[in-house]
Structure formats: C-alpha cells, structure tokens
Write an enzyme that holds these catalytic residues in place. Structure first.
Site, PDB file in Angstrom:
ATOM      1  CB  SER A  64      -0.926   0.024   1.213  1.00  0.00           C
ATOM      2  OG  SER A  64      -1.941  -0.919   1.052  1.00  0.00           O
ATOM      3  CE  LYS A  67      -3.749   0.698  -0.996  1.00  0.00           C
ATOM      4  NZ  LYS A  67      -4.391   0.323   0.285  1.00  0.00           N
ATOM      5  CB  VAL A 260       0.097  -5.884   4.442  1.00  0.00           C
ATOM      6  CG1 VAL A 260      -1.195  -5.399   5.038  1.00  0.00           C
ATOM      7  CG2 VAL A 260       0.022  -6.080   2.955  1.00  0.00           C
TER       8      VAL A 260
HETATM    9  O1  DON Z   1      -4.359  -4.840  -1.760  1.00  0.00           O
HETATM   10  C1  DON Z   1      -3.869  -5.372  -0.764  1.00  0.00           C
HETATM   11  O2  DON Z   1      -4.557  -5.932   0.094  1.00  0.00           O
HETATM   12  C2  DON Z   1      -2.361  -5.346  -0.619  1.00  0.00           C
HETATM   13  N1  DON Z   1      -1.747  -5.488  -1.893  1.00  0.00           N
HETATM   14  C3  DON Z   1      -1.913  -4.049   0.019  1.00  0.00           C
HETATM   15  C4  DON Z   1      -2.572  -3.782   1.353  1.00  0.00           C
HETATM   16  C5  DON Z   1      -1.734  -2.997   2.293  1.00  0.00           C
HETATM   17  O3  DON Z   1      -0.562  -2.894   2.159  1.00  0.00           O
HETATM   18  C6  DON Z   1      -2.435  -2.425   3.484  1.00  0.00           C
HETATM   19  N2  DON Z   1      -1.595  -1.524   4.242  1.00  0.00           N
HETATM   20  N3  DON Z   1      -1.077  -1.513   5.259  1.00  0.00           N
END
Ligand code: DON
Length: 419
Positions: A64, A67, A260
């Site tokens: 994320s 983003k 994450v």
């Molecule tokens: O879309 C997702 O669920 C993962 N590729 C990224 C989510 C994420 O990193 C949430 N942040 N902390």
C-alpha cells in the site's frame, strides 16, 4: 563511514528489536514465508543525504505504500478535477480492505484499496493497455526512488491468486462506473503495482521527494509538480494510516503510509523523508516495530508536524556592527527559514533599528525562503531603505530581483566585497 545519525538509528532499532508483537500478513501466502526478525530504518535529508541502519539492503514489496505515489502520478497526468471525479479525500475510518463507497458513489479516499484500485485504473487514460498502465506506474515509482525498480513475481502471483476481496472491490467499482475496464485485469495490474520491490533507502528517497515538492534530491529530476505533493501529503496525513489515522496524528504527526509487507514511510514537508521496515503487522496492517520506530524518531528529533511550525520561527542574530569602505553599518544577519511567521517577527525587530543608521542585511545563512516570506522581506527592505544606506548580502540570490523594491540598493555577493 558511520555518522552519529547512523549510530542513533542503530540505537533506535536496538530499542525496538525486543518487540515481537503482531503477525505476518499471511492473507498474501508468500508474505507468510518472510523472516519476521528483519528490521531496518532510513532517513533521507532534503539534500539527498541518506542515513540508514539494520537490514538496509533487504528488498520487500511496496504494497500500500505505492498508493500515494500512484495517486501523485494520476494527479500529475490527469489533473485534480478528473481524479476527484473518481475518488474522494475523506478519511473512511474503515479498514484498508473494506468494500466501501461514499454516499456520492466514489471511494472515500485513495489510500484504502477501493480508492487505490480506482486511481490505478486511471493511469494512462481509459485506452491504455494493462501493460502500458503497469509500465507507467513502474517508471513513475522508479523516478520517485531515483533508480530502476522491479516486481517481485512470487509475491505478485501469490497475492493475485488469492485476491478475492480486491476482486470484490473492483466488481463493486465497475458496477457503479468508477472503473471502466475489466475488473479482473485492473486487480491484476494493481496487484503488480503492490509487488514492486523496494528497500528502506528507496522508501526514504521516495518520501523526501514528496516532502521536497516533487524534486528527487538525489537525481534532481522533477517527478511531479509541487501542488501534487501538497495534495498527496494532505491525504496521507488524514487517510494514510486508515482507521488508526487519529492515533498516528497525535503520537507521530508525520504524513505517512504503511504497507502490509511491514514498511512505513513518512514525509515531513520541506524537511525529511523517513522509512522503517519490520514484517510483523498489527490489526490495521501497520508494522508493529515500524510504528514504534516512527514514534521514537518523531519524539527524539521533534518531527511532529504541530511542533515543527514553531521551530521554523528561528530567524536571526542582529549581529553588531560591520566595517564598510565608507564607514560602519549595522549588520543584520538572518538565519533559518523565512516564512510568514518568521518574517513577521523579523519585521517587528527591524522596526526597532534607529532611522538613518547604515544597514547590511545579510541572507548568507538563510536556508529557505517561500514566496510570501520573500514578498514581505522585499517590502521591509523598501521601508528600511528610506533615508539610509542599505546593503543586501544575498550570495544565493534568494531574493531573486531585489531591485523590485524600487530602491537604489547595493547588492553584494559577499560581505568582503564591501569591506
Ligand atoms: O491490496 C492489498 O490488500 C495489498 N496489496 C496491500 C494492502 C496494504 O498494504 C495495506 N496496508 N497496510
């Protein structure tokens, strides 16, 4: 060569190492295989100097943390209005992977998955192929990092195979017309975006590029315009840490984004880019040790946004007399950064200087001046110059064209020229 800053960062890591709370983000099967003891931090200064400690060369997926940068690329290429038609800027208060839309039918912000998938779909315009969209994103994120990045195919495939939730979000977005392409294709390329590999050093450079108004201080490339950075940092501040944004604002106070994989990056405007990495995450999806590292850095280095405002109002020494060829003059030596708040205080101090005294206004040690600081200082020079000899020492040309004041001003490169 190790510096005191490297040693300080190493000490911060030592203090956080004992914390083994959290869990690997095993909803992406490949992330369940990562060594949970990995730990690193990096800081990139406004001039591009990097300090780092721990597993500094370990590469992990950006997740994320991509983003804000893809949001920046969309704003740069499509403009604010077109991006705002597809995604809002309000904190959602929900988890990052919530199937949610605002009442107006747009995802609430670009930091949650719904908003990020919508923003991803905008890159390159509606006719761009999947490959073209992905290439533009990899090129853009690489420019923020200042080096060519690549994709971790194992993490990409592992996440895409199991991306049922994101496909649910993309289907929802397609059903309301927020995305126009085939949802599965959008999720595949969004997942590839999240699998771009970075190190903490890369993240710190990417963060400082946002903090410095869009110019990467290491490559000197302008990646995005300054207005884009203001928009992106604002949304990072309010939405970057999802449903923990309020806790983060109060305890750390730096616009930030987590992933994450265990990374966290923070960008303090005009000042510094920061990054931390350790793979175990909390219920919000934030690295547990990463959050602790940021709490320490913010406290120890006084980086909280609400503190820094005050620290900027460091101005000047009114530093005695200086010998000129034709007599002596009062030497007003400015130091620090000249903004509305700092110049306003300076002007009141300058008003106390008795009329008629020759004056040397010396900007040699001014680190930064913004447009309103410049305007106010020029006005002050115009007032000060009435009925006295006024010399401006401006070796970096910070006032650009001081003759705008209409004064017959002596402008010297170095004070030695005048002595
Ligand atoms: O879309 C997702 O669920 C993962 N590729 C990224 C989510 C994420 O990193 C949430 N942040 N902390």
């Amino acid at each position: 060569m190790r510096t005191p800053v490297d040693d300080y960062l190493a000490d911060v890591l030592t203090r956080c190492r004992d914390n083994t709370d959290g869990a690997l983000a095993d909803y992406i099967p490949e992330l369940a295989c990562v060594d949970p003891s990995l730990l690193a931090a990096a800081v990139c200064m406004a001039d591009g100097t990097i300090y780092a400690a721990g597993d500094v060369d370990h590469r992990f997926t950006i997740q994320s943390m991509s983003k804000p940068f893809v949001y920046a690329l969309a704003l740069r290429d499509l403009g604010e209005r077109e991006v705002a038609a597809r995604v809002g800027v309000e904190p959602s208060g929900d988890a990052f992977n919530q199937l949610s839309l605002g009442r107006d039918g747009r995802p609430r912000n670009p930091m949650i998955n719904a908003g990020a998938i919508a923003v991803h779909s905008l890159i390159g315009g509606p006719d761009a192929s999947d490959a073209e969209r992905s290439r533009r994103i990899l090129d853009g994120i690489s420019a923020f990092a200042g080096r060519r990045l690549d994709v971790d195919d194992a993490v990409f495939e592992s996440e895409f195979e199991t991306s049922f939730r994101n496909r649910g979000i993309a289907n929802m977005l397609r059903s309301v017309g927020v995305i126009t392409q085939e949802p599965r294709d959008v999720v595949r390329e969004y997942t590839r975006q999240c699998a771009i590999r970075v190190s903490v050093r890369d993240l710190a450079v990417m963060a400082v590029t946002l903090a410095m108004g869009g110019v990467n201080p290491r490559t000197r490339e302008r990646v995005v315009p300054a207005w884009v950075c203001r928009q992106v940092l604002s949304v990072m501040m309010t939405c970057g840490m999802y449903d923990a944004a309020g806790d983060w604002m109060t305890s750390v106070g730096i616009p930030a984004k987590s992933g994450v994989s265990g990374g966290v990056l923070g960008a303090l405007p005009g000042h510094v880019g920061l990054a931390a990495f350790s793979p175990k995450v909390d219920d919000h999806g934030h690295s547990v040790r990463g959050v602790r590292i940021f709490e320490r850095l913010s406290r120890d280095l006084s980086l909280h946004l609400m503190e820094v405002q005050e620290a900027r109002v460091r101005i000047l020494q009114s530093s005695g007399e200086v010998e000129l060829r034709d007599g002596t003059a009062r030497h007003v030596q400015l130091r620090g950064a000249l903004y509305f708040g700092s110049v306003e205080r300076l002007l009141r101090e300058l008003d106390d200087i008795p009329p008629g005294d020759a004056l040397v206004v010396d900007l040699t040690e001014v680190a930064h001046i913004n447009p309103i600081g410049r305007r106010m200082l020029l006005d002050a020079m115009a007032r000060l110059g009435e009925g006295r000899r006024l010399v401006l020492v401006d070796p970096s040309g910070r006032l650009r064209n001081p003759r705008e004041t209409g004064l017959d001003l002596d402008v010297v490169r170095k004070i030695a020229d005048e002595q």
